[in-house]
Design an enzyme around this catalytic site. Sequence first.
Site, short mmCIF file in Angstrom:
data_model
loop_
_atom_site.label_atom_id
_atom_site.label_comp_id
_atom_site.label_asym_id
_atom_site.label_seq_id
_atom_site.Cartn_x
_atom_site.Cartn_y
_atom_site.Cartn_z
N GLU A 267 0.81 -1.21 0.00
CA GLU A 267 0.00 0.00 0.00
C GLU A 267 0.85 1.27 0.00
OE1 GLU A 267 -3.70 -0.54 2.61
OE2 GLU A 267 -2.41 -2.18 3.25
N SER B 114 -6.49 -2.47 1.64
CA SER B 114 -6.64 -2.06 0.25
C SER B 114 -7.10 -3.20 -0.66
CB SER B 114 -5.34 -1.45 -0.29
OG SER B 114 -5.11 -0.20 0.31
N ASP C 208 -15.50 -0.96 8.53
CA ASP C 208 -16.20 -1.39 7.32
C ASP C 208 -17.26 -2.42 7.69
OD1 ASP C 208 -14.43 0.20 5.88
OD2 ASP C 208 -13.03 -1.44 5.56
#
Length: 318
Positions: free
Chosen positions: A17, A153, A264
């Site tokens: 990332e 990611s 999330d």
Amino acid sequence: MSDLDRVLVLAGGMSPEHEVSLRSGRRVAEALRGLDLEVQVADADGELLRRLQDDPPQVVFPVLHGSSGEDGAIREILDLTGIPYVGAGPQACRVTFAKPIASGLVADQGVRVPRGVALPKSAFHDLGAPAVLQRVVDQLGLPLFVKPAAGGSAFGATAVGSADALSSALVGCFAYSDTAIIEQRIDGAEVAVAVLDVGDGPVALPPVEIVPDGGVYDYEARYTAGRTEFFSPARLSDPVVAAVQQAAVTAHTALGLRDVSRTDVIVDADGQVWFLEANVAPGMTETSTLPIAVSAAGRDFAEVCRELAHRALLRGSR
């Protein structure tokens, strides 16, 4: 906040990332410079400790994503220097970065998590991959979702609709982690909820609903402008909005996070909220959900960054 003058933004790192972290770092640095703060940007490399010793900033603002940036290691180093920093401490980072542990702690607080297993690569080698995979499918059913036990990611993450596709999904997963999470795939709206704490306790920002154009929120969909449509506030009823915000605050608290986090979740067709994972260093890029949520809350991104840095400064002075 006139006592806050000099901030060092940490961005880059050695994880996959890296580029995303650089973009996040530039966004934070530009925002703080726009408020007339002196801001430097540095990587977590062999020069970092010398830099911190020779020219110490008042506050470090880490926006390092992935391993070393979110697994607690860099926070341990910053604690050794005595320089205050934005975000969670080492232990909270370690717990959150280990997704199976984080999910268990959040589930203990009454938040739903998908059923799943966390299996190291060695289990498939030692016990025989076909037998293990068949047992997983028998117990969890289909569809499934495979993701690394640590990382972000969407690297190594794959939706699996058939038993035949599970083996190749694991191969891709093991390229990023020695342990894979295989869990039930919950269909529904994918929602990200940022949590801020700038002194009055953790508060959830408006949830951001994520609708990628290809149906999968992978790396390209996350960081390519126009590939994903974002709705903030999310297109959810008021009771469901309150539920996803409460789940995010619960996760933030249960995992011992501070200052800023992102949780999330999936909201299924019945309006039930399912925890997927939490993030201790949310993305700050132009396509990241945290800046979108800040804007939806009627707040200025630069001011929020300064408030977070100032809170770290006050914590350090104490």
